[in-house]
Design an enzyme around this catalytic site. Structure first.
Site, PDB file in Angstrom:
ATOM      1  N   TRP A 115       2.116   1.759  -3.372  1.00 11.71           N
ATOM      2  CA  TRP A 115       1.017   2.176  -4.353  1.00 11.71           C
ATOM      3  C   TRP A 115       0.914   3.737  -4.407  1.00 11.71           C
ATOM      4  O   TRP A 115       0.711   4.437  -4.989  1.00 11.71           O
ATOM      5  CB  TRP A 115      -0.202   1.474  -3.936  1.00 11.71           C
ATOM      6  CG  TRP A 115      -1.537   2.230  -4.670  1.00 11.71           C
ATOM      7  CD1 TRP A 115      -1.754   2.318  -5.748  1.00 11.71           C
ATOM      8  CD2 TRP A 115      -2.507   3.190  -3.714  1.00 11.71           C
ATOM      9  NE1 TRP A 115      -2.864   3.076  -6.047  1.00 11.71           N
ATOM     10  CE2 TRP A 115      -3.190   3.594  -4.890  1.00 11.71           C
ATOM     11  CE3 TRP A 115      -2.496   3.718  -2.624  1.00 11.71           C
ATOM     12  CZ2 TRP A 115      -4.351   4.667  -4.405  1.00 11.71           C
ATOM     13  CZ3 TRP A 115      -3.499   4.437  -2.357  1.00 11.71           C
ATOM     14  CH2 TRP A 115      -4.362   4.775  -3.385  1.00 11.71           C
ATOM     15  N   HIS A 116       1.052   4.211  -3.050  1.00 10.01           N
ATOM     16  CA  HIS A 116       1.105   5.730  -2.787  1.00 10.01           C
ATOM     17  C   HIS A 116       2.343   6.334  -3.635  1.00 10.01           C
ATOM     18  O   HIS A 116       2.039   7.540  -4.009  1.00 10.01           O
ATOM     19  CB  HIS A 116       0.968   6.146  -1.461  1.00 10.01           C
ATOM     20  CG  HIS A 116      -0.196   5.972  -0.598  1.00 10.01           C
ATOM     21  ND1 HIS A 116      -1.334   7.002  -0.833  1.00 10.01           N
ATOM     22  CD2 HIS A 116      -0.562   5.205   0.279  1.00 10.01           C
ATOM     23  CE1 HIS A 116      -2.155   6.554  -0.167  1.00 10.01           C
ATOM     24  NE2 HIS A 116      -1.632   5.470   0.582  1.00 10.01           N
ATOM     25  N   GLY A 117       3.280   5.788  -3.717  1.00  8.96           N
ATOM     26  CA  GLY A 117       4.258   6.403  -4.372  1.00  8.96           C
ATOM     27  C   GLY A 117       5.685   5.933  -4.006  1.00  8.96           C
ATOM     28  O   GLY A 117       5.842   5.578  -2.981  1.00  8.96           O
ATOM     29  N   MET A 163       0.874  -1.261   0.114  1.00  9.12           N
ATOM     30  CA  MET A 163       0.012   0.008  -0.011  1.00  9.12           C
ATOM     31  C   MET A 163       0.908   1.199  -0.142  1.00  9.12           C
ATOM     32  O   MET A 163       0.493   2.159  -0.729  1.00  9.12           O
ATOM     33  CB  MET A 163      -0.909   0.149   1.136  1.00  9.12           C
ATOM     34  CG  MET A 163      -2.113   1.052   0.953  1.00  9.12           C
ATOM     35  SD  MET A 163      -2.789   1.526   2.635  1.00  9.12           S
ATOM     36  CE  MET A 163      -1.507   2.006   3.528  1.00  9.12           C
ATOM     37  N   GLY A 164       2.267   1.246   0.767  1.00  8.06           N
ATOM     38  CA  GLY A 164       2.998   2.320   0.864  1.00  8.06           C
ATOM     39  C   GLY A 164       3.426   2.597  -0.635  1.00  8.06           C
ATOM     40  O   GLY A 164       3.533   3.873  -1.008  1.00  8.06           O
TER      41      GLY A 164
END
Lengths: 81, 404
Positions: free
Chosen positions: B332-334, B329-330
């Protein structure tokens, strides 16, 4: 498989996972009461697969349809038929 | 011609209201006119992706064609065969455009690269889950006339909430009964008005008025050990409030608009600041995202690990999966250190939380449980969360690493 046997198996699986005997609270919401979470769900699906031979895909697992012991028994009965 | 970001200003809402009127009238008469809905969707997509952002518009069109071919191609294949490698490769291809955008953004430090457009991550979530459910055999049919409205549903295109294909199609095809629909309109309008309060008043106060002030004050004290100062604590609170009101406000607009269109898009927030622990928090914060990760990453990975008995203990398996899940998820944020640390932070927080819950279960009646412990739990959770948002904000990067 007989329905009573299924009920017994489901309850024993749930007791193993939640550490609680649920036979007198068949309509308790397992997720709201934090008795179960996603990890417990995976364990339950695996144990049901082992013990009853049912094959439930994660995609078919909709929390609202599996959130009480009664509902789980219904789902298992439905899958076995 | 005027162009907008979705829900940008009152004029956007004015146009939105005019465009929704015929939809409301037709649903009240027991009909859904999908052609009109599609035209409205296209019109609003044009308002966002036409004009100065036309390059994004082109990227969106190419992306849509590419992902549609992949999804339908995979369904065609899946009806005949079911090879695991083909599935993995298809998932790889569906994520590829998003991954390239993230990598390009990290390298060039640009907002959007050539193939990027506003909302690409959210569209990718929709495609990936459709492919996964096709693999599982739960989705047996796909229609272009349903898949495209699902993928390009304009109220949720830029930042979600992330709906599910089967759920969306059910709402899309069904015409709600008059009284039920009136209730939906009422709710929709209510959501949109709370959205106004959140986004245009509270997020404005915290994000536009206060945040630059506290940030400047914190930067002025950057020579302190680790840049620590009371102002930095202020940045943490103000940024957290801004993040919540901004995103919750947007989400309320998206859900409210969906309701008026007769689609019950899932909610994104459920009183996250009342969470009793971190796991509880992720059941209340950006829910459509965290549930997506729970259902399509966490549970599947854990299922595989447990089935193959990759790890000796189930708890180890669960913990490693939590960390992998949040780390992803991290990412995915960038691809910056602070997003990745944010992901890891939450992964470890959940592991610690889980250990505590197990400890509590093993020692019933030995720990006090009353109103005071409840408020303490809420207070602690909120602070762990706010601290994680300070990491997420990227402000520490500015404070520590970017020279004046």
């Amino acid at each position: 498989m007989e329905k009573s046997k299924i009920k017994e198996t489901v309850l024993s699986v749930l007791q193993d996972i939640t550490g609680t005997d649920l036979s007198d609270q068949m309509d308790v919401n397992l997720f709201d009461t934090a008795l179960m979470d996603s990890m417990a769900t995976v364990e339950m699906l695996l144990q049901l697969q082992e013990k009853l031979g049912i094959d439930v895909q994660i995609s078919e697992f909709e929390r609202s349809q599996w959130d009480t012991p009664n509902k789980i028994i219904d789902r298992v009965n439905g899958t076995l038929q | 011609m005027i162009f907008f970001q979705p829900y940008e200003n009152p004029f956007y809402f004015f146009i939105l209201f005019i465009a929704l009127l015929p939809i409301m009238i037709s649903i009240l008469h027991g009909k859904k006119i999908h052609i009109y809905e599609s035209l409205i969707s296209l019109f609003f997509l044009f308002l966002t992706f036409g004009g100065p952002s036309w390059k994004q518009g082109i990227a969106l069109i190419i992306y849509t064609i590419y992902e549609t071919c992949l999804t339908f191609g995979y369904l065609y294949y899946r009806k005949r065969k079911n090879n695991q490698l083909v599935f993995y490769f298809t998932i790889f291809l569906t994520i590829l455009p998003l991954a390239l955008v993230k990598i390009a953004t990290a390298i060039h430090n640009q907002k959007l690269s050539l193939i990027g457009f506003l909302g690409i991550s959210y569209l990718t979530f929709r495609v990936v889950q459709t492919v996964m459910e096709t693999r599982d055999g739960v989705i047996k049919q796909l229609k272009l006339s349903q898949f495209l409205p699902f993928l390009l549903f304009f109220p949720t295109i830029s930042s979600g909430p992330i709906d599910r294909y089967r759920r969306f199609i059910k709402d899309y095809e069904q015409v709600p009964k008059q009284d039920e629909y009136l209730e939906m309109i009422k709710k929709g309008i209510h959501y949109i008005f709370i959205g106004f309060l959140y986004k245009f008043i509270l997020a404005y106060i915290f994000g536009t008025l206060l945040l630059p002030e506290v940030q400047a004050a914190a930067l002025a004290q950057r020579h302190n050990f680790l840049g620590l100062s009371w102002s930095l604590l202020g940045v943490m609170y103000v940024y957290s409030a801004d993040l919540f009101f901004d995103f919750a406000g947007y989400s309320l607009f998206a859900v409210g608009t969906s309701y008026i269109m007769g689609v019950k898009t899932p909610m994104n927030f459920n009183r996250p600041w009342q969470s009793l622990n971190i796991k509880d928090f992720w059941n209340r914060w950006h829910m459509s995202l965290s549930f997506w990760f729970r259902d399509y990453v966490y549970m599947r990975l854990l299922f595989m690990f447990m089935k193959k008995k990759t790890f000796k203990s189930r708890i180890t398996a669960a913990n490693i999966t939590y960390i992998l899940n949040m780390l992803l998820m991290g990412f995915w944020h960038g691809l910056t250190w602070y997003y990745i640390v944010y992901g890891l932070f939450h992964g470890f927080a959940i592991v610690i939380n889980d250990a505590w819950l197990r400890f509590k279960k093993q020692h019933p009646n030995k720990l006090p449980h009353n109103r005071a412990t409840k408020y303490l739990a809420i207070f602690l959770t909120a602070h762990v969360v706010c601290f994680s948002f300070l990491i997420f904000s990227g402000f520490l990067d500015k404070l520590w690493f970017i020279p004046k």
